[in-house]
Design a protein around this motif. Sequence first.
Motif, PDB file in Angstrom:
ATOM      1  N   GLY A  44       0.775  -1.195  -0.035  1.00 20.07           N
ATOM      2  CA  GLY A  44      -0.083   0.036  -0.033  1.00 20.07           C
ATOM      3  C   GLY A  44       0.945   1.212  -0.131  1.00 20.07           C
ATOM      4  O   GLY A  44       1.574   1.399   0.991  1.00 20.07           O
ATOM      5  N   CYS A  45       0.676   2.104  -1.129  1.00 16.98           N
ATOM      6  CA  CYS A  45       1.409   3.323  -1.297  1.00 16.98           C
ATOM      7  C   CYS A  45       0.769   4.410  -2.240  1.00 16.98           C
ATOM      8  O   CYS A  45       0.143   3.739  -3.330  1.00 16.98           O
ATOM      9  CB  CYS A  45       2.990   3.049  -1.454  1.00 16.98           C
ATOM     10  N   ASP A  46       1.070   5.414  -2.277  1.00 17.42           N
ATOM     11  CA  ASP A  46       0.892   6.332  -3.116  1.00 17.42           C
ATOM     12  C   ASP A  46       1.942   6.057  -4.445  1.00 17.42           C
ATOM     13  O   ASP A  46       1.329   6.226  -5.709  1.00 17.42           O
ATOM     14  CB  ASP A  46       0.868   7.716  -2.895  1.00 17.42           C
ATOM     15  N   GLN A  47       3.330   6.123  -4.156  1.00 19.39           N
ATOM     16  CA  GLN A  47       4.233   5.559  -5.173  1.00 19.39           C
ATOM     17  C   GLN A  47       5.269   4.743  -4.481  1.00 19.39           C
ATOM     18  O   GLN A  47       5.396   4.609  -3.472  1.00 19.39           O
ATOM     19  CB  GLN A  47       5.129   6.826  -5.432  1.00 19.39           C
ATOM     20  N   LEU A  48       5.734   3.809  -5.488  1.00 21.00           N
ATOM     21  CA  LEU A  48       6.902   2.916  -5.171  1.00 21.00           C
ATOM     22  C   LEU A  48       8.149   3.507  -5.632  1.00 21.00           C
ATOM     23  O   LEU A  48       7.997   4.151  -6.776  1.00 21.00           O
ATOM     24  CB  LEU A  48       6.904   1.752  -6.116  1.00 21.00           C
ATOM     25  N   MET A  61      17.127   7.073  -8.639  1.00 16.94           N
ATOM     26  CA  MET A  61      15.948   6.893  -7.882  1.00 16.94           C
ATOM     27  C   MET A  61      14.904   6.982  -8.943  1.00 16.94           C
ATOM     28  O   MET A  61      14.921   7.424  -9.829  1.00 16.94           O
ATOM     29  CB  MET A  61      15.535   8.131  -6.916  1.00 16.94           C
ATOM     30  N   ARG A  62      13.932   5.872  -8.998  1.00 17.22           N
ATOM     31  CA  ARG A  62      12.722   5.794  -9.792  1.00 17.22           C
ATOM     32  C   ARG A  62      11.447   5.700  -9.121  1.00 17.22           C
ATOM     33  O   ARG A  62      11.410   5.218  -8.051  1.00 17.22           O
ATOM     34  CB  ARG A  62      13.098   4.381 -10.909  1.00 17.22           C
ATOM     35  N   PHE A  63      10.498   6.413  -9.644  1.00 12.71           N
ATOM     36  CA  PHE A  63       9.214   6.586  -9.197  1.00 12.71           C
ATOM     37  C   PHE A  63       7.948   5.771  -9.781  1.00 12.71           C
ATOM     38  O   PHE A  63       7.998   5.887 -11.177  1.00 12.71           O
ATOM     39  CB  PHE A  63       8.811   8.088  -8.877  1.00 12.71           C
ATOM     40  N   PHE A  64       7.386   5.029  -9.236  1.00 15.80           N
ATOM     41  CA  PHE A  64       5.878   4.402 -10.007  1.00 15.80           C
ATOM     42  C   PHE A  64       4.833   4.795  -9.249  1.00 15.80           C
ATOM     43  O   PHE A  64       4.844   4.562  -8.093  1.00 15.80           O
ATOM     44  CB  PHE A  64       6.454   2.582  -9.878  1.00 15.80           C
ATOM     45  N   ASN A  65       3.899   5.311 -10.137  1.00 13.77           N
ATOM     46  CA  ASN A  65       2.661   5.614  -9.500  1.00 13.77           C
ATOM     47  C   ASN A  65       1.936   4.309  -8.939  1.00 13.77           C
ATOM     48  O   ASN A  65       2.291   3.070  -9.278  1.00 13.77           O
ATOM     49  CB  ASN A  65       1.831   6.324 -10.372  1.00 13.77           C
ATOM     50  N   ALA A  66       0.938   4.656  -8.330  1.00 12.00           N
ATOM     51  CA  ALA A  66       0.027   3.511  -7.727  1.00 12.00           C
ATOM     52  C   ALA A  66      -0.666   2.550  -9.021  1.00 12.00           C
ATOM     53  O   ALA A  66      -0.902   1.421  -8.628  1.00 12.00           O
ATOM     54  CB  ALA A  66      -1.137   4.026  -6.864  1.00 12.00           C
ATOM     55  N   ASP A  67      -0.755   3.117 -10.016  1.00  9.46           N
ATOM     56  CA  ASP A  67      -1.211   2.345 -11.286  1.00  9.46           C
ATOM     57  C   ASP A  67      -0.287   1.760 -11.843  1.00  9.46           C
ATOM     58  O   ASP A  67      -0.371   1.029 -12.894  1.00  9.46           O
ATOM     59  CB  ASP A  67      -2.084   3.157 -12.422  1.00  9.46           C
ATOM     60  N   GLY A  68       0.874   1.711 -11.494  1.00  5.38           N
ATOM     61  CA  GLY A  68       2.259   0.990 -11.895  1.00  5.38           C
ATOM     62  C   GLY A  68       3.032   1.895 -13.173  1.00  5.38           C
ATOM     63  O   GLY A  68       3.994   1.619 -13.534  1.00  5.38           O
ATOM     64  N   SER A  69       2.606   3.027 -13.559  1.00  2.00           N
ATOM     65  CA  SER A  69       3.233   3.600 -14.552  1.00  2.00           C
ATOM     66  C   SER A  69       4.366   4.696 -13.802  1.00  2.00           C
ATOM     67  O   SER A  69       4.347   4.844 -12.581  1.00  2.00           O
ATOM     68  CB  SER A  69       2.212   4.875 -15.173  1.00  2.00           C
ATOM     69  N   PHE A 177      -3.396  16.582 -23.051  1.00  5.83           N
ATOM     70  CA  PHE A 177      -2.007  16.061 -22.383  1.00  5.83           C
ATOM     71  C   PHE A 177      -1.863  14.916 -22.836  1.00  5.83           C
ATOM     72  O   PHE A 177      -2.140  13.767 -22.437  1.00  5.83           O
ATOM     73  CB  PHE A 177      -2.324  16.077 -20.757  1.00  5.83           C
ATOM     74  N   PRO A 178      -0.707  14.567 -23.898  1.00  3.77           N
ATOM     75  CA  PRO A 178      -0.330  13.271 -24.269  1.00  3.77           C
ATOM     76  C   PRO A 178       0.515  12.326 -23.180  1.00  3.77           C
ATOM     77  O   PRO A 178       0.323  11.284 -23.449  1.00  3.77           O
ATOM     78  CB  PRO A 178       0.431  13.535 -25.468  1.00  3.77           C
ATOM     79  N   GLN A 179       0.834  13.003 -22.283  1.00  4.40           N
ATOM     80  CA  GLN A 179       1.477  12.157 -21.300  1.00  4.40           C
ATOM     81  C   GLN A 179       0.572  11.983 -19.971  1.00  4.40           C
ATOM     82  O   GLN A 179       1.189  11.792 -18.882  1.00  4.40           O
ATOM     83  CB  GLN A 179       3.046  12.530 -21.006  1.00  4.40           C
ATOM     84  N   ARG A 180      -0.506  12.431 -19.968  1.00  4.86           N
ATOM     85  CA  ARG A 180      -1.440  12.638 -19.101  1.00  4.86           C
ATOM     86  C   ARG A 180      -0.645  13.725 -18.096  1.00  4.86           C
ATOM     87  O   ARG A 180       0.003  14.520 -18.531  1.00  4.86           O
ATOM     88  CB  ARG A 180      -1.657  11.283 -18.194  1.00  4.86           C
ATOM     89  N   ILE A 181      -1.757  14.223 -17.057  1.00  9.09           N
ATOM     90  CA  ILE A 181      -1.338  15.272 -16.409  1.00  9.09           C
ATOM     91  C   ILE A 181      -1.602  15.443 -14.842  1.00  9.09           C
ATOM     92  O   ILE A 181      -2.370  14.786 -14.438  1.00  9.09           O
ATOM     93  CB  ILE A 181      -1.980  16.519 -17.166  1.00  9.09           C
ATOM     94  N   ASN A 182      -0.534  16.060 -13.784  1.00 16.02           N
ATOM     95  CA  ASN A 182      -1.079  16.344 -12.798  1.00 16.02           C
ATOM     96  C   ASN A 182      -1.903  17.509 -12.448  1.00 16.02           C
ATOM     97  O   ASN A 182      -1.482  18.488 -13.108  1.00 16.02           O
ATOM     98  CB  ASN A 182       0.262  16.461 -11.807  1.00 16.02           C
ATOM     99  N   VAL A 183      -2.920  17.397 -11.714  1.00 18.63           N
ATOM    100  CA  VAL A 183      -3.950  18.601 -11.559  1.00 18.63           C
ATOM    101  C   VAL A 183      -4.081  19.245 -10.418  1.00 18.63           C
ATOM    102  O   VAL A 183      -3.997  18.523  -9.408  1.00 18.63           O
ATOM    103  CB  VAL A 183      -5.344  18.070 -11.817  1.00 18.63           C
ATOM    104  N   GLY A 202      -1.960   9.056 -12.232  1.00 24.44           N
ATOM    105  CA  GLY A 202      -1.770   7.678 -11.864  1.00 24.44           C
ATOM    106  C   GLY A 202      -1.844   7.423 -10.337  1.00 24.44           C
ATOM    107  O   GLY A 202      -1.855   6.217 -10.060  1.00 24.44           O
ATOM    108  N   SER A 203      -2.226   8.255  -9.643  1.00 27.31           N
ATOM    109  CA  SER A 203      -2.454   7.941  -8.161  1.00 27.31           C
ATOM    110  C   SER A 203      -3.789   8.538  -7.443  1.00 27.31           C
ATOM    111  O   SER A 203      -4.176   7.951  -6.566  1.00 27.31           O
ATOM    112  CB  SER A 203      -1.283   8.527  -7.258  1.00 27.31           C
TER     113      SER A 203
END
Length: 270
Positions: A44-48, A61-69, A177-183, A202-203
């Motif tokens: 359980g987390c917002d990001q891995l 350092m690499r970041f993965f969102n909760a949906d795996g992206s 937003f072709p790579q999606r976007i944080n709002v 993604g989270s």
Amino acid sequence: MRIGFVKMHGLGNDFVVLDGRSEALPEITTTLAAALANRHTGIGCDQLVVLDGSDVADFRMRFFNADGSESGACGNASRAVGLLHGRPARIETLGGILTTEPSEAGISVDMGVPRFDWDAIPLGFAMDTLTMPVGWEDLVGPTAVNVGNPHVIFFTPDTDAVDLARIGPIIEHDPLFPQRINVNVATITSRSAIRLRVWERGSGITLACGTGACATAVGAMRRGLVDRRVEVTLPGGVLVIEWGTDGRITMTGPATEAFRGSFELSDYLA
């Protein structure tokens, strides 16, 4: 194969950290990242967050969102890793090299230089990113900033009145937003203070977003709404954002280690 992890958070924005500097890690796939992040059947987390070696910095350092992206930057996670590292560090990320340093107020992170060109956000077509000629319902005329990952910011009289859980995913997945976007939805409360809520790409809605605080502060500064040093209050707490005359953003705030544990890799492989 049993793998150790550290659970951490920055103002409630929480992370599972896997440290490949001290033990061999498997390939981190979208499926594995999402399985570990799942709050019902995983850790359980917002990001891995995954750490490993680097040829250009102290570590990567690499970041993965909760949906795996995979994401290029995460400010709160950078502070958490800075705490875990315990001393100043240069860290390689997809969004560039950043530096972390312990301070009296927690961990300070040099987040680098923001980008404003439409194709650096990126947007689907050319337009002014200071006041974008677009809108979604009552959210209109936003500004856009890339601080290692893409953000769009709406300045509103009352951030709490926005139904972010409903409108956030609509904007995140808009073809603009072709790579999606944080709002981000923000309310200016003084020349040195902003209230902010964020729908993270993604989270979803999180208690805090470090890159969102940076992007929002810089967007407000570009519009002349605030001074070059502001306190950004998120649901999880306060971050201090400064935009220096050298163009670089510094973010300062707390980070916390919650607990440590381990998991059996085979339990999370499809």
